[in-house]
Design a protein around this motif. Structure first.
Motif, PDB file in Angstrom:
ATOM      1  N   ALA A   1      -7.433 -13.508 -31.948  1.00 31.55           N
ATOM      2  CA  ALA A   1      -7.879 -12.190 -31.480  1.00 31.55           C
ATOM      3  C   ALA A   1      -8.952 -12.403 -30.428  1.00 31.55           C
ATOM      4  O   ALA A   1      -9.417 -13.533 -30.215  1.00 31.55           O
ATOM      5  N   ARG A   2      -9.356 -11.331 -29.775  1.00 29.00           N
ATOM      6  CA  ARG A   2     -10.341 -11.452 -28.703  1.00 29.00           C
ATOM      7  C   ARG A   2     -11.637 -12.069 -29.207  1.00 29.00           C
ATOM      8  O   ARG A   2     -12.281 -12.851 -28.512  1.00 29.00           O
ATOM      9  N   ARG A   3     -12.040 -11.736 -30.433  1.00 30.95           N
ATOM     10  CA  ARG A   3     -13.304 -12.226 -30.966  1.00 30.95           C
ATOM     11  C   ARG A   3     -13.171 -13.392 -31.932  1.00 30.95           C
ATOM     12  O   ARG A   3     -14.173 -13.985 -32.322  1.00 30.95           O
ATOM     13  N   PHE A   4     -11.949 -13.723 -32.342  1.00 29.23           N
ATOM     14  CA  PHE A   4     -11.762 -14.733 -33.382  1.00 29.23           C
ATOM     15  C   PHE A   4     -10.831 -15.857 -32.925  1.00 29.23           C
ATOM     16  O   PHE A   4      -9.794 -15.603 -32.307  1.00 29.23           O
ATOM     17  N   SER A   5     -11.218 -17.077 -33.276  1.00 25.07           N
ATOM     18  CA  SER A   5     -10.321 -18.221 -33.127  1.00 25.07           C
ATOM     19  C   SER A   5     -10.462 -19.101 -34.358  1.00 25.07           C
ATOM     20  O   SER A   5     -11.511 -19.124 -35.005  1.00 25.07           O
TER      21      SER A   5
END
Length: 201
Positions: A129-133
């Motif tokens: 996601a945009r905020r999660f890796s």
């Protein structure tokens, strides 16, 4: 670090890895509804190196109840679009230096130890996601042990580990990206757990 055949990290490590895998799967499922970052190969920040200072917590093994210390990781991306070309993933190499102190051992209360560990691994990143890796890191750890509170006499420390050695390592972790340059990073696995801040200059 446990660094000894008499330790038994498999139980807590297996449980810890299972928790992280389950959490990562849940995170991927939940965030899939929020955005489709994972479906866009190459859509992640471009950086030359990830610099990650962190706190380290070692599993107990022969040491009770475990260890703590400080360290740093440096990760260099080598493939921007990773092994699976249809999703947003990358591959790099990661290495670092950790210091872990253990205050006592099960065999003698005055048996303390300090380890300096050099992890070297492949890092496979998934930008879910945009905020999660999330990432997985199979590799190895070179360790150097010193025992300031553990005399040489075998009756005090009957299972004193070797001073220098190499052991396999496996980590699974995740990042919460505050922006393209800074992220909070947690890493869980064998032989240690860490929490820190990643910088992407």
């Amino acid at each position: 670090m446990t660094h000894t055949a008499n330790s038994s990290p498999a139980g807590p490590t297996a449980r810890a890895l299972a928790v992280v895998v389950a959490a990562s799967a849940l995170l991927a499922s939940e965030t899939a509804h929020a955005d489709d970052t994972i479906r866009r190969p190459g859509d992640h920040p471009s950086y030359a190196v990830e610099v990650e200072p962190h706190a380290v917590f070692g599993w107990g093994g022969i040491y009770a109840p475990g260890g703590f210390g400080l360290g740093a990781r440096f990760s260099i991306p080598i493939v921007s679009n990773g092994f699976v070309p249809t999703i947003n993933n990358s591959v790099g190499v990661t290495f670092g230096l950790d210091w872990v102190h253990y205050g006592q051992c099960w065999y003698a209360g005055n048996c303390t130890a300090d380890y300096f560990d050099v992890p070297i691994a492949m890092q496979w990143n998934f930008f879910v996601a945009r905020r999660f890796s999330v990432f997985g890191e199979p590799g190895a750890v070179i360790y150097f042990g010193s025992f300031p509170g553990c005399p040489l006499q075998s009756n005090l420390c009957p299972s004193r580990p070797p001073t220098v050695g190499v052991e396999p390592a496996l980590f699974i972790g995740g990042r919460y990206h505050l922006n393209d340059q800074v992220a909070l990073t947690v890493r869980l696995g064998f032989p240690a757990f860490s929490f820190g801040v990643s910088f992407f200059p």
